[in-house]
Design an enzyme around this catalytic site. Structure first.
Site, PDB file in Angstrom:
ATOM      1  N   CYS A   6       0.856  -1.189   0.000  1.00 20.38           N
ATOM      2  CA  CYS A   6       0.000   0.000   0.000  1.00 20.38           C
ATOM      3  C   CYS A   6       0.895   1.243   0.000  1.00 20.38           C
ATOM      4  CB  CYS A   6      -0.895   0.004   1.232  1.00 20.38           C
ATOM      5  SG  CYS A   6      -2.059   1.400   1.249  1.00 20.38           S
ATOM      6  N   ASP A  28       0.481   3.779   1.666  1.00 19.31           N
ATOM      7  CA  ASP A  28       0.428   4.380   2.998  1.00 19.31           C
ATOM      8  C   ASP A  28       1.837   4.674   3.546  1.00 19.31           C
ATOM      9  OD1 ASP A  28       0.201   4.589   5.953  1.00 19.31           O
ATOM     10  OD2 ASP A  28      -1.904   4.114   5.557  1.00 19.31           O
ATOM     11  N   ARG A  36       2.927   4.969   6.377  1.00 19.30           N
ATOM     12  CA  ARG A  36       3.318   4.300   7.626  1.00 19.30           C
ATOM     13  C   ARG A  36       3.831   2.881   7.411  1.00 19.30           C
ATOM     14  NH1 ARG A  36      -2.461   5.100  10.181  1.00 19.30           N
ATOM     15  NH2 ARG A  36      -2.865   4.430   8.045  1.00 19.30           N
ATOM     16  N   HIS A  95      -2.125  -3.766   5.151  1.00 18.19           N
ATOM     17  CA  HIS A  95      -1.942  -3.365   6.558  1.00 18.19           C
ATOM     18  C   HIS A  95      -3.291  -3.118   7.189  1.00 18.19           C
ATOM     19  CE1 HIS A  95      -2.741   1.021   5.907  1.00 18.19           C
ATOM     20  NE2 HIS A  95      -2.433   0.658   4.672  1.00 18.19           N
ATOM     21  N   CYS A  99      -6.286  -0.063   6.840  1.00 18.27           N
ATOM     22  CA  CYS A  99      -6.014   0.548   5.527  1.00 18.27           C
ATOM     23  C   CYS A  99      -7.169   1.473   5.098  1.00 18.27           C
ATOM     24  CB  CYS A  99      -5.812  -0.548   4.487  1.00 18.27           C
ATOM     25  SG  CYS A  99      -5.414   0.092   2.840  1.00 18.27           S
TER      26      CYS A  99
HETATM   27 CO    CO Z   1      -3.466   1.280   2.970  1.00 23.11          CO
END
Ligand code: CO
Length: 217
Positions: A42, A44, A46, A98, A101
């Site tokens: 992803c 993302d 993090r 994750h 998400c």
């Molecule tokens: Co995500």
């Protein structure tokens, strides 16, 4: 680190540190990359793949998009996949989602988000396949997190449904495919599924029977 200059300053410091530790570090990587892993994760911020797996430059080939999707019409993903499999001959492909998400959360609503609806539509399909199992769970968080696990498994299956993977399974007995979910709460990755070369798919209609012929795609 709060500003753009900070990024460049940190970059210089990092480059200096790498050379101090290993004077040939950059020279070795200039002309060749031989990563054993393709990571599909992803976007993302993090979930930085090399940081959470403590891998170094040259060790992971990376593709990231919203909710770590393997979409069969995505030329970007397919190009990365073909290069990783046919040229780099990676040994493992990891689809890593994750918990929590945002992409999966958004797909579970009926809210229109504009252009991104087209992308989230692929996750809604995964929800539809597994609706019964998901809706049995008590809380919204549990439902989202279960869909995140199921989505990772579906994306691993989507990889196995490409002629790129099926052909490589015949000719190179690889790569192995893995579905993982990273937990933002403790930083630990939780494996969900491993598909080994030659694994049976969820339906035989996806298994190509003419991969000896050299066709693109
Ligand atoms: Co995500």
């Amino acid at each position: 680190m709060e500003n753009l200059e900070g990024l460049l300053r940190e970059n210089k410091a990092w480059a200096r540190k790498m050379v101090e530790q290993d004077p040939e570090f950059f020279e070795r990587l200039v002309n060749v990359q031989q990563p054993e892993f393709l990571w599909i994760g992803c976007s993302d911020s993090r979930v930085p793949p090399d940081q959470i797996t403590q891998t170094r430059p040259g060790q992971i080939f990376i593709h990231r998009n919203i909710a770590n999707m393997v979409v069969h019409t995505d030329l970007n993903l397919l190009s990365v996949l073909q290069y990783a499999v046919d040229i780099l001959k990676v040994k493992h492909i990891i689809v890593c989602g994750h918990y929590g998400c945002g992409g999966v959360k958004a797909a579970m609503t009926r809210h229109s988000f504009g252009l991104i609806n087209k992308w989230l539509r692929n996750i809604k399909d995964v929800y539809r396949y597994h609706q019964e199992e998901i809706e049995e769970l008590a809380t919204d968080d549990e439902k989202v997190n279960r869909l995140i696990e199921l989505n990772v498994k579906e994306q691993v299956l989507n990889l196995a449904k490409t002629s790129i993977i099926q052909k490589s399974w015949i000719t190179h007995k690889g790569p192995h495919l893995h579905g993982w979910v990273y937990d933002l709460h403790d930083g630990v990755i939780r494996p969900q599924l491993d598909l080994h070369p030659g694994a049976k798919l969820d339906h035989p209609i996806f298994e190509y029977d003419n991969l000896d012929e050299d066709q693109p795609g």
